[in-house]
Design a protein around this motif. Structure first.
Motif, short mmCIF file in Angstrom:
data_model
loop_
_atom_site.label_atom_id
_atom_site.label_comp_id
_atom_site.label_asym_id
_atom_site.label_seq_id
_atom_site.Cartn_x
_atom_site.Cartn_y
_atom_site.Cartn_z
N HIS A 25 0.94 -0.80 -0.07
CA HIS A 25 -0.08 -0.19 -0.04
C HIS A 25 1.04 0.86 -0.62
O HIS A 25 1.86 1.32 0.26
CB HIS A 25 -1.38 0.07 0.77
CG HIS A 25 0.21 0.40 2.76
ND1 HIS A 25 0.13 1.28 3.33
CD2 HIS A 25 0.62 -0.52 3.07
CE1 HIS A 25 0.54 1.27 4.06
NE2 HIS A 25 0.78 -0.06 4.60
N ALA A 26 0.21 2.18 -0.38
CA ALA A 26 1.02 3.46 -0.45
C ALA A 26 1.20 4.42 1.27
O ALA A 26 0.44 3.68 1.45
CB ALA A 26 0.07 4.93 -1.23
N ALA A 48 0.21 6.51 -4.89
CA ALA A 48 -0.92 5.15 -6.02
C ALA A 48 -0.61 5.16 -7.32
O ALA A 48 -0.38 4.31 -8.22
CB ALA A 48 -1.58 5.25 -4.77
N PRO A 49 -1.06 6.61 -7.83
CA PRO A 49 -1.29 6.66 -9.53
C PRO A 49 -0.48 6.43 -9.90
O PRO A 49 0.26 5.65 -11.22
CB PRO A 49 -2.01 7.59 -9.84
CG PRO A 49 -2.37 8.90 -8.18
CD PRO A 49 -1.53 7.10 -7.45
N ARG A 72 -6.03 1.40 3.74
CA ARG A 72 -5.34 2.42 3.41
C ARG A 72 -4.78 0.92 1.65
O ARG A 72 -4.25 1.88 0.71
CB ARG A 72 -4.53 2.02 4.00
CG ARG A 72 -3.46 1.37 4.47
CD ARG A 72 -2.79 1.64 5.37
NE ARG A 72 -2.02 0.64 6.72
CZ ARG A 72 -2.20 -0.36 7.41
NH1 ARG A 72 -3.33 0.22 7.61
NH2 ARG A 72 -1.96 -1.14 7.85
N THR A 73 -4.86 0.34 2.09
CA THR A 73 -4.80 -0.92 0.93
C THR A 73 -5.98 -0.31 -0.20
O THR A 73 -5.79 -0.72 -1.50
CB THR A 73 -4.46 -2.25 1.02
OG1 THR A 73 -6.04 -2.41 1.98
CG2 THR A 73 -3.41 -2.61 1.40
N ARG A 74 -6.82 -0.11 0.39
CA ARG A 74 -8.48 -0.01 -0.51
C ARG A 74 -8.31 1.31 -1.39
O ARG A 74 -8.70 1.24 -2.87
CB ARG A 74 -9.38 -0.71 0.33
CG ARG A 74 -10.37 -2.27 0.41
CD ARG A 74 -11.45 -2.28 0.86
NE ARG A 74 -11.23 -1.49 2.42
CZ ARG A 74 -11.83 -0.03 2.93
NH1 ARG A 74 -13.03 0.44 2.39
NH2 ARG A 74 -11.56 -0.02 4.02
N GLU A 75 -7.45 2.29 -0.89
CA GLU A 75 -7.84 3.14 -1.36
C GLU A 75 -6.11 3.00 -2.19
O GLU A 75 -6.61 4.32 -3.44
CB GLU A 75 -7.67 4.48 -0.28
CG GLU A 75 -7.23 5.63 -0.74
CD GLU A 75 -7.32 7.09 0.30
OE1 GLU A 75 -6.93 8.15 0.32
OE2 GLU A 75 -7.49 6.48 1.95
N THR A 76 -5.47 2.83 -1.89
CA THR A 76 -4.61 2.55 -3.01
C THR A 76 -4.80 1.57 -4.49
O THR A 76 -4.85 2.21 -5.35
CB THR A 76 -3.19 1.50 -2.47
OG1 THR A 76 -2.58 2.67 -1.77
CG2 THR A 76 -1.74 1.29 -2.93
N GLY A 150 14.64 -2.47 0.78
CA GLY A 150 13.55 -3.34 1.35
C GLY A 150 12.57 -2.36 0.81
O GLY A 150 11.95 -3.50 -0.76
N PHE A 151 11.14 -2.12 0.79
CA PHE A 151 9.57 -2.81 0.44
C PHE A 151 9.54 -1.16 1.37
O PHE A 151 8.52 -2.01 2.22
CB PHE A 151 8.93 -4.59 0.90
CG PHE A 151 8.92 -4.70 -0.53
CD1 PHE A 151 9.12 -5.15 -1.20
CD2 PHE A 151 7.61 -4.18 -0.44
CE1 PHE A 151 8.42 -5.95 -2.23
CE2 PHE A 151 6.35 -4.60 -2.28
CZ PHE A 151 6.99 -5.15 -2.59
N PRO A 152 9.49 -0.41 0.70
CA PRO A 152 9.31 0.99 1.23
C PRO A 152 7.55 0.91 0.78
O PRO A 152 6.93 -0.09 -0.14
CB PRO A 152 9.97 2.02 0.89
CG PRO A 152 10.61 1.25 -0.60
CD PRO A 152 10.91 0.36 0.11
N THR A 153 6.54 2.35 1.15
CA THR A 153 5.70 1.99 1.17
C THR A 153 5.31 2.35 -1.12
O THR A 153 6.09 2.73 -1.56
CB THR A 153 4.36 3.59 1.59
OG1 THR A 153 5.10 4.28 1.02
CG2 THR A 153 4.42 2.92 3.08
N ALA A 154 4.34 2.02 -1.30
CA ALA A 154 4.20 1.38 -2.90
C ALA A 154 5.05 0.73 -3.66
O ALA A 154 5.06 1.81 -4.81
CB ALA A 154 3.99 3.29 -3.50
#
Length: 183
Positions: A25-26, A48-49, A72-76, A150-154
């Motif tokens: 998620h973002a 996200a876009p 936050r995942t649904r919004e992403t 690592g695995f940052p947001t988005a």
């Protein structure tokens, strides 16, 4: 999970090449709400876009998206999907929230074999652990970037494998691509 209807000519067989797109998620905000209800922060709504355009630019059009039920995942997903060439079938999956590596692999094993490209939108540490576990091989540059960042947001990791979804296990795939919005 039920499969999207496909014609026999386009239905992948159990030995097809497949791709898993793992998307964290973002960036989320931290208001005084339960964790599962946290919305995206302004940066997340911008990233996200961009992630959606990156996925589309890789030529990936998922057949199915599994998305955590967290806000936050649904919004992403809502912001990513508008950038894709077509809207895939989407399943909002409670089990993705706080899922362990074993639970994530079990979810992948449930995927119908008519799905060639699957997108999973979830959380860390699960998304990073899953990308790392599935990648028995890797494009050297993609692996180096994932190890460094690592695995940052988005972040997005694309893992390819050959075979049935029921055969997904540790080391089955190859890390084909890794991307973050702030590289």
């Amino acid at each position: 999970m039920s499969a999207a209807a496909t014609s026999p000519e386009t239905t992948p067989g159990p030995s097809e090449n497949r791709r898993i797109v793992l998307l964290r998620h973002a960036k989320a905000d931290w208001p005084e709400v339960p964790d599962i209800e946290r919305p995206l922060a302004d940066r997340g709504r911008k990233d996200a876009p961009v992630a959606g355009r990156r996925i589309a630019g890789m030529g990936i059009s998922p057949d199915l998206t599994l998305c955590s039920t967290a806000a936050r995942t649904r919004e992403t997903w809502k912001l990513v999907v508008h950038e894709l060439p077509q809207r895939p079938k989407t399943v909002y999956e409670d089990r993705l929230y706080e899922a362990s590596l074993g639970e994530l692999i079990a979810l992948l094993n449930e995927t119908p074999d008519d799905v060639k490209d699957l997108m999973v939108i979830g959380h860390n540490p699960g998304m990073h652990a899953l990308a790392d576990a599935l990648a028995g091989a890797a494009d050297a540059d993609a692996l180096a970037r994932m190890q460094r960042k690592g695995f940052p947001t988005a972040a997005i990791a694309v893992v390819g494998f050959h075979g049935s979804w029921k055969s997904v296990e540790h080391g089955v795939g190859k890390l084909l691509d890794y991307w973050t919005p702030h590289e």
